[in-house]
Design an enzyme around this catalytic site. Structure first.
Site, mmCIF file in Angstrom:
data_model
loop_
_atom_site.group_PDB
_atom_site.id
_atom_site.type_symbol
_atom_site.label_atom_id
_atom_site.label_comp_id
_atom_site.label_asym_id
_atom_site.label_seq_id
_atom_site.Cartn_x
_atom_site.Cartn_y
_atom_site.Cartn_z
ATOM 1 N N LYS A 16 7.363 -0.465 6.753
ATOM 2 C CA LYS A 16 6.664 0.808 6.559
ATOM 3 C C LYS A 16 7.698 1.907 6.340
ATOM 4 O O LYS A 16 8.533 2.169 7.202
ATOM 5 C CB LYS A 16 5.787 1.133 7.767
ATOM 6 N N VAL A 46 4.061 0.930 2.214
ATOM 7 C CA VAL A 46 4.298 -0.298 2.977
ATOM 8 C C VAL A 46 4.644 -1.395 1.982
ATOM 9 O O VAL A 46 3.906 -1.630 1.019
ATOM 10 C CB VAL A 46 3.066 -0.704 3.812
ATOM 11 N N ASP A 92 -7.674 6.864 15.307
ATOM 12 C CA ASP A 92 -7.859 6.610 13.880
ATOM 13 C C ASP A 92 -8.442 5.221 13.638
ATOM 14 O O ASP A 92 -7.949 4.452 12.814
ATOM 15 C CB ASP A 92 -6.509 6.760 13.152
ATOM 16 N N GLY A 137 0.826 -1.197 0.000
ATOM 17 C CA GLY A 137 0.000 0.000 0.000
ATOM 18 C C GLY A 137 0.857 1.243 0.000
ATOM 19 O O GLY A 137 2.061 1.184 0.271
ATOM 20 N N LYS A 138 0.241 2.372 -0.320
ATOM 21 C CA LYS A 138 0.975 3.630 -0.304
ATOM 22 C C LYS A 138 0.015 4.778 -0.043
ATOM 23 O O LYS A 138 -1.205 4.647 -0.185
ATOM 24 C CB LYS A 138 1.711 3.856 -1.624
ATOM 25 N N GLY A 139 0.568 5.902 0.366
ATOM 26 C CA GLY A 139 -0.237 7.079 0.652
ATOM 27 C C GLY A 139 0.650 8.290 0.765
ATOM 28 O O GLY A 139 1.828 8.250 0.393
ATOM 29 N N THR A 140 0.109 9.377 1.294
ATOM 30 C CA THR A 140 0.891 10.605 1.424
ATOM 31 C C THR A 140 2.048 10.440 2.397
ATOM 32 O O THR A 140 3.046 11.146 2.313
ATOM 33 C CB THR A 140 -0.004 11.759 1.897
#
Length: 377
Positions: A64, A49, A156, A42-45
Site C-alpha cells: 500500500k 495498492v 469505515d 487498486g488506487k484512490g486519492t
C-alpha cells in the site's frame, strides 16, 4: 520484534510505543531493488495498492503506497501500527513486518487476498444467498468484536474493506484501518456522508466534531448486512430528507407503522436483529456479538411467506421459522439467490465510499448504478 496485544497495557500505550519504534527503524528504499511489481490492485486519492513479490522472501504481498503530499507521517504510522496490532486475529488482514518510505510515498506490506473484496461478488439488486451472507458476516462480526475488545472503532465498515480469499466467503478478513480510532476520543470532522454513516454523524456539523463510539460500527454493520442480502442500499443518507430513511425511521419509532417495502423480504427474527443494529438512538444499539444468537434463525422469507407479510405492521407479522441448521464455515459451493429483491427503492449497489475510494480492477464484475450518490467530504 513482537506485536502481540498486551492486555495488561492500554491500546493507547501499545500503539504509541509501536509508532515510535516504527518511526526509528523505517528506512528509505528503492522499490524495484527489493520487489517485483506484478500489477496494480487498486488506487484512490490516498495512493495505490500493488501486488508485488518480495525478491528475497519470494512471497506475494500487497504493497500500500500512501502519497506523502496527502498523508502525514503520523497518519501513516497510525494506520500501519493499528493494523499490526490487530493482525493476530484470524479475521483481520495479516500484516508483514515491512514499512518503509520512498521519495514520494510511505509504504507498508500486507497479506494478499486472492479473490479481491466483498464488493466484487454482491449481485446488484439481488444480493448474496442467506447461507453465504451468514458465513461472511459471521467472520466480520468476530473481527469487529475483537477490534472493540481492544477499545478501537473501525469507522469505515463497507464491502470494499472486507477482503475475500474465495468467492464462497469461506475465508474473509476485515482490512483498511486508516480511519480507526480509540473509542472515546473526539474527531474534528466527519469524513463523508454515505449510506453506512450513522444518523447522528449525518446530522453533525462539519465544524462541531463528534465522539468516536462503538455504535458507529454497529450501524454500518447493519447497513452492510442489508446490502449483502438485497444488493441495494436501504437509503442514500440517514437523514429525514431521504424518503427511504424517513419511512424506516417512522417504522422504528411507531411499531404500528407498516413495514417498509424494502424490508418485507426479512423474517421477524431478522427484522428484530436489524432493529437492534440500526436503533436510531446510538446508546440503544446492541453489541456486535449480540447478533450471533440470530445465526440459528432464518433471515429471508420464502415467496409464499412474503405474500402474507406484505403491507403488515411490525406487530402483525407472523413468519413460520424453518428448523435451524448449523452454520458451516466451510464446505461446498452454494448457488447465489436468483430472486431479485422486491423493493421500492431505486438505489442499486454502487461504489460509494469515503475519501479512500479504490478504483476497481478492470477485470472486476461491473456494478450497475441507477442512482448516483454524492459524497460530501
Amino acid at each position: 520484534m513482537s506485536f502481540s496485544p498486551l492486555t495488561s497495557r492500554s491500546a493507547v500505550d501499545i500503539l504509541e510505543e509501536l509508532q515510535l519504534l516504527t518511526a526509528k527503524t523505517m528506512e528509505k528504499i528503492e522499490v524495484s531493488k527489493h520487489y517485483e511489481i506484478i500489477r496494480e490492485l487498486g488506487k484512490g486519492t490516498y495512493g495505490r495498492v500493488d501486488l508485488a513479490i518480495h525478491k528475497t522472501r519470494g512471497a506475494k504481498m500487497a504493497l500500500k503506497f500512501l502519497r506523502k503530499k496527502t498523508t502525514k507521517q503520523k497518519s501513516f504510522l497510525q494506520e500501519y501500527c493499528i493494523s499490526r496490532y490487530l493482525s493476530s486475529c484470524q479475521y483481520i488482514i495479516g500484516m508483514y513486518d515491512i514499512a518503509f518510505e520512498t521519495t514520494e510515498h510511505y509504504v507498508f506490506a500486507q497479506e494478499y487476498a486472492v479473490a479481491g473484496d466483498l464488493f466484487d461478488i454482491i449481485p446488484p439488486q439481488v444480493g448474496l444467498s442467506e447461507h453465504i451472507t451468514k458465513r461472511c458476516i459471521y467472520q466480520i462480526a468476530l473481527a469487529l468484536d475483537y477490534l472493540h475488545s481492544r477499545k478501537l472503532v473501525h469507522r469505515d465498515i463497507k464491502p470494499e474493506n472486507i477482503l475475500i480469499f474465495d468467492k464462497e466467503c469461506r475465508k474473509v478478513k476485515l482490512s483498511d484501518f486508516g480511519m480507526t480510532r480509540i473509542a472515546g476520543t473526539t474527531e474534528k470532522r466527519v469524513s463523508g456522508t454515505i449510506p453506512y454513516t450513522a444518523p447522528e454523524l449525518c446530522e453533525t456539523s462539519k465544524h462541531s466534531g463528534f465522539l468516536v463510539e462503538y455504535s458507529i460500527d454497529v450501524w454500518a454493520f447493519g447497513v452492510l448486512l442489508f446490502c449483502m442480502m438485497t444488493g441495494n442500499f436501504p437509503w442514500e443518507k440517514a437523514l429525514h430528507q431521504d424518503s427511504f430513511y424517513y419511512e424506516f425511521l417512522q417504522w422504528q419509532r411507531y411499531k404500528s407503522a407498516a413495514v417498509p417495502s424494502q424490508w418485507r423480504k426479512f423474517t421477524s427474527h431478522a427484522l428484530k436483529m436489524f432493529s437492534k443494529l440500526l436503533s436510531i438512538e446510538p446508546e440503544r444499539r446492541c453489541a456486535i456479538k449480540d447478533v450471533l444468537w440470530y445465526f440459528a434463525k432464518t433471515w429471508l422469507v420464502s415467496k409464499e411467506e412474503s405474500l402474507n407479510v406484505d403491507g403488515k405492521s411490525n406487530a402483525e407479522v407472523f413468519v413460520h421459522i424453518k428448523p435451524p441448521a448449523a452454520l458451516p464455515l466451510g464446505g461446498g459451493s452454494e448457488a447465489q439467490n436468483s430472486n431479485k429483491s422486491e423493493t421500492s427503492t431505486s438505489l442499486s449497489f454502487s461504489s460509494c465510499s469515503s475519501y479512500e475510494d479504490v478504483t476497481k480492477d478492470n477485470n472486476s464484475n461491473s456494478i450497475l448504478v441507477s442512482t448516483a450518490i454524492e459524497i460530501c467530504v
